[in-house]
Design an enzyme around this catalytic site. Structure first.
Site, PDB file in Angstrom:
ATOM      1  N   HIS A 145      31.191  37.110  41.401  1.00  0.00           N
ATOM      2  CA  HIS A 145      31.935  38.465  42.208  1.00  0.00           C
ATOM      3  C   HIS A 145      31.192  39.381  42.621  1.00  0.00           C
ATOM      4  O   HIS A 145      31.483  40.561  43.146  1.00  0.00           O
ATOM      5  CB  HIS A 145      32.398  38.924  40.361  1.00  0.00           C
ATOM      6  CG  HIS A 145      33.479  37.994  40.105  1.00  0.00           C
ATOM      7  ND1 HIS A 145      34.604  38.036  40.422  1.00  0.00           N
ATOM      8  CD2 HIS A 145      33.523  37.850  38.406  1.00  0.00           C
ATOM      9  CE1 HIS A 145      35.186  36.829  39.385  1.00  0.00           C
ATOM     10  NE2 HIS A 145      34.256  37.020  37.888  1.00  0.00           N
TER      11      HIS A 145
HETATM   12 ZN   LIG Z   1      34.503  34.074  34.965  1.00  0.00          ZN
END
Ligand SMILES: [Zn+2]
Length: 335
Positions: A145
């Site tokens: 992320h």
């Molecule tokens: Zn995850």
């Protein structure tokens, strides 16, 4: 030295040389080669970087190490060498501004994340020099992320998988990288950095309703990268059969037309049953079978070359048993 002693010494010397030759030369010594895989890790991953009750905690790695020992697989573990300079490679994905901000405001987390990058680079070097067939990077925090926001995103600071892809392409001239992400969450950073790149195929299975709310199936890439980004939404209660069907029916076909030179796995085990953040029902046996599907693809297209990197997985017991099952298959399959 009399003649007898001299002969005995010569024989011993000859056998030591022979053993060394076979145990370090994969091409000639397959029958003596004990392990396909190495697990790269470091004690720094046992340091806490978030608050006391945060799910991204040192026990995630600690319990995997204990499980490996319990299953007599701890001989596969290797400590990551910290001497390698990696800022140049991190900078192939992350901006200087992001890196400087992390070093200033999140210095410990930055050290953990850059150690994970070192582990990936060392693993790639060993795979490319055929010392091992594949590798697992037992690192934390996760990376898929991480953007260039100067801070963490979804527990991630640097995108280790994305950096490894750049390293393989530039250092070894292996252009076509297949990234497989079976974490419960969408790897939005990986998609972001390769969205218009036809040399990196991003395949992700995840729950669209979970963080970060991205990963829609219609997002298939842009420009020359159109068709090289594949998002598959899986609902709560997805089980072994459901996910295996997708990997066997969809991933295998895509990989056959893409023909990767190297495969990277964003191995998140928050898609396992009983995870604190996920709602899938994938078992350890399911992850073993997923690993076999990916290894089959790697055997067909890229001489077995796989680097798998730990992403999520927040039930420490579940994460340790799924991770160890995954490593077991990486090491034993096709021997
Ligand atoms: Zn995850």
């Amino acid at each position: 030295m009399n003649k007898r002693k001299f002969l005995k010494f010569s024989f011993q010397f000859f056998f030591v040389l022979l053993f060394k030759f076979f145990s370090t030369t994969r091409a000639f010594g397959d029958f003596l080669y004990k392990n396909n895989t190495i697990v790269f890790t470091h004690p720094i991953f046992l340091k806490k970087i978030f608050s006391e009750d945060h799910p991204e905690k040192p026990e995630r790695v600690k319990h995997v190490l204990q499980e490996l020992k319990k299953r007599k697989m701890d001989h596969l573990v290797k400590k990551i060498n910290l001497s390698q300079e990696v800022d140049f490679w991190i900078n192939q994905i992350h901006s200087k501004k992001h890196m400087e901000s992390l070093k200033k405001k999140f210095s410990l987390a930055e050290r953990l994340s850059s150690t994970a990058v070192r582990g990936c680079i060392e693993a790639v070097d060993q795979i490319m020099s055929k010392q091992i067939l594949n590798a697992f990077c037992l690192s934390r925090p996760p990376g898929h992320h991480a953007l260039n926001t100067g801070k963490d995103e979804g527990f991630c600071f640097y995108n280790h998988v994305a950096i490894a892809a750049k390293y393989i392409q530039q250092k070894y001239n292996k252009k076509k990288i297949l990234i497989i992400d079976w974490d419960y969450h969408h790897g939005n950073s990986t998609e972001f950095f390769f969205y218009s790149d036809p040399d990196v195929f991003c395949f992700s299975t995840h729950n669209l309703e979970a963080y970060p709310g991205t990963g829609f199936p219609e997002r298939t890439g842009s420009g020359k990268g159109k068709g090289f980004n594949l998002n598959i939404h899986l609902p709560c209660n997805t089980n072994d059969q459901d996910i295996l069907r997708i990997y066997k029916d969809v991933l295998v076909k895509k990989a056959d037309s893409f023909k990767p030179d190297f495969i990277l796995i964003s191995a998140g085990f928050d898609s396992r049953e009983e995870d604190l953040l996920g709602c899938f029902k994938i078992t350890d046996s399911g992850f073993e079978k997923l690993t076999e599907v990916v290894m089959n693809i790697a055997n067909i297209h890229c001489e077995g070359r796989i680097l798998s990197i730990l992403e999520g997985g927040y039930n420490v017991e579940g994460n340790s048993s799924a991770t160890t099952s995954h490593i077991k298959i990486l090491n034993n399959f096709n021997k």
